[in-house]
Design an enzyme around this catalytic site. Structure first.
Site, PDB file in Angstrom:
ATOM      1  N   ALA A  35       0.798  -1.318   0.000  1.00  0.00           N
ATOM      2  CA  ALA A  35      -0.107   0.061  -0.024  1.00  0.00           C
ATOM      3  C   ALA A  35       0.863   1.255  -0.116  1.00  0.00           C
ATOM      4  CB  ALA A  35      -0.907   0.119   1.238  1.00  0.00           C
ATOM      5  N   HIS A  88       0.742   3.984  -2.918  1.00  0.00           N
ATOM      6  CA  HIS A  88       0.346   5.472  -2.644  1.00  0.00           C
ATOM      7  C   HIS A  88       1.555   6.364  -3.153  1.00  0.00           C
ATOM      8  CE1 HIS A  88      -2.419   4.001   0.700  1.00  0.00           C
ATOM      9  NE2 HIS A  88      -2.920   3.724  -0.486  1.00  0.00           N
ATOM     10  N   PRO A 100      -4.044   4.146  -5.781  1.00  0.00           N
ATOM     11  CA  PRO A 100      -4.717   3.380  -4.651  1.00  0.00           C
ATOM     12  C   PRO A 100      -4.088   1.944  -4.476  1.00  0.00           C
ATOM     13  CG  PRO A 100      -6.146   3.253  -6.499  1.00  0.00           C
ATOM     14  CD  PRO A 100      -4.977   4.182  -6.985  1.00  0.00           C
ATOM     15  N   ASP A 101      -4.251   1.371  -3.108  1.00  0.00           N
ATOM     16  CA  ASP A 101      -3.894   0.125  -2.854  1.00  0.00           C
ATOM     17  C   ASP A 101      -5.028  -0.705  -3.547  1.00  0.00           C
ATOM     18  OD1 ASP A 101      -2.189  -1.921  -1.914  1.00  0.00           O
ATOM     19  OD2 ASP A 101      -3.394  -1.912  -0.055  1.00  0.00           O
ATOM     20  N   GLY A 102      -4.604  -1.945  -3.798  1.00  0.00           N
ATOM     21  CA  GLY A 102      -5.702  -2.927  -4.142  1.00  0.00           C
ATOM     22  C   GLY A 102      -4.918  -4.095  -5.168  1.00  0.00           C
TER      23      GLY A 102
END
Length: 297
Positions: free
Chosen positions: A57, A61, A66-68
């Site tokens: 993450a 960033h 975005p994290d995912g």
């Protein structure tokens, strides 16, 4: 000319791998904080941490994403990990997501590439990145952990494989299934077991009591437990995940909000002094640094 960076030095890899493995069997739990780049790695190393961990993450960033699932490529993640290794020479374990591929062979290749990047360990999670079925079937997840373990055994140095059960992290708070998965990953040979987002001390105690391998716990704002308290529950390793990077983002957004809403610059009072920032990043040359045997402070 030989490449003697910490991430590519075979002898240093062995020392880091051995040192990281030994940390899990010391007299108490140890904290492995999560830097997101070379600079934050060097700052954390200056505080005496014995090992570091990457954060997917935090990296996402920092790259403006975005994290995912599938937000980072394997190459991006491993390049970031190598930069963190080279910044300090400390043992580093990486968040290797679900292994970057659907086949067990893909997971094994990720482990081999992680070792080439200079890592002393890495975690493989049982998430699928599919909204309709976010957790892999247990037999499939076990096969992938076993492939990671087998690949690690062929590296020629201790590479610590951490197996993650993602139930709670994915909003499926099933403690019995979490424990069942971790026990299966232990049987498959995982060196460390990890269930991120466990909600409380009792859940942590239950997980630690159910397995015989070292357990990693992710500290979050919801868990108000100290290192000593976690050790009393049976925890061996404590990571911070993306909390440090999000704390930095929090300071940045509060400063931006003050400027845009108030037209003032009071945030500067809390900023790290310029000279101190330089001093933290000026300690020993990373190319000669090998702190693998430093004790945890």
């Amino acid at each position: 000319m030989n490449d003697t960076r910490p991430s590519t030095d075979p002898a240093a890899r062995i020392r880091r791998g051995e040192a990281f493995r030994e940390l899990h069997h010391g007299p108490g739990p140890f904290v492995v904080p999560n830097p997101w780049d070379a600079g934050t790695a060097r700052i954390l190393a200056s505080f005496g941490f014995a090992a570091l961990a990457t954060t997917g993450a935090g990296l996402a960033h920092s790259l403006g994403r975005p994290d995912g699932a599938n937000r980072l490529t394997r190459a991006e993640l491993l390049a970031n990990a190598a930069a963190i290794v080279d910044a300090t020479g400390l043992p580093v374990t990486a968040d290797l997501e679900s292994g970057f591929g659907e086949r067990p062979e893909d997971v094994a290749e990720t482990i081999r590439l992680a070792a080439e990047a200079g890592l002393a360990g890495g975690s493989i999670e049982d998430a699928t990145a599919r909204d309709e079925d976010p957790l892999r079937p247990l037999d499939e997840a076990v096969e992938r952990v076993a492939a990671a373990v087998e690949a690690a055994k062929g590296l020629g140095f201790p590479f610590t494989v951490t197996a993650r059960a993602e139930n709670f992290f994915l909003g499926r708070p099933d403690l019995a299934d979490t424990i069942r998965r971790l026990q299966a990953y232990e049987a498959a040979g995982a060196d460390v077991l990890y269930a991120p987002a466990l909600p409380d001390a009792e859940a942590i105690r239950a997980v630690c009591a159910a397995v015989s391998r070292p357990v990693n716990v992710l500290m979050t704002g919801a868990l108000k437990l100290s290192v000593a308290e976690l050790g009393a529950l049976g925890v061996r390793r404590i990571s911070t995940g993306s909390a440090l990077s999000r704390a930095a983002l929090g300071a940045l957004t509060r400063a931006a909000r003050e400027i845009t809403e108030s037209g003032t610059f009071g945030f500067g009072a809390d900023a790290l002094p310029y000279a101190e920032a330089n001093a933290l990043l000026e300690h020993d040359s990373p190319h000669s640094l090998d702190r693998s045997t430093r004790s945890q402070q």
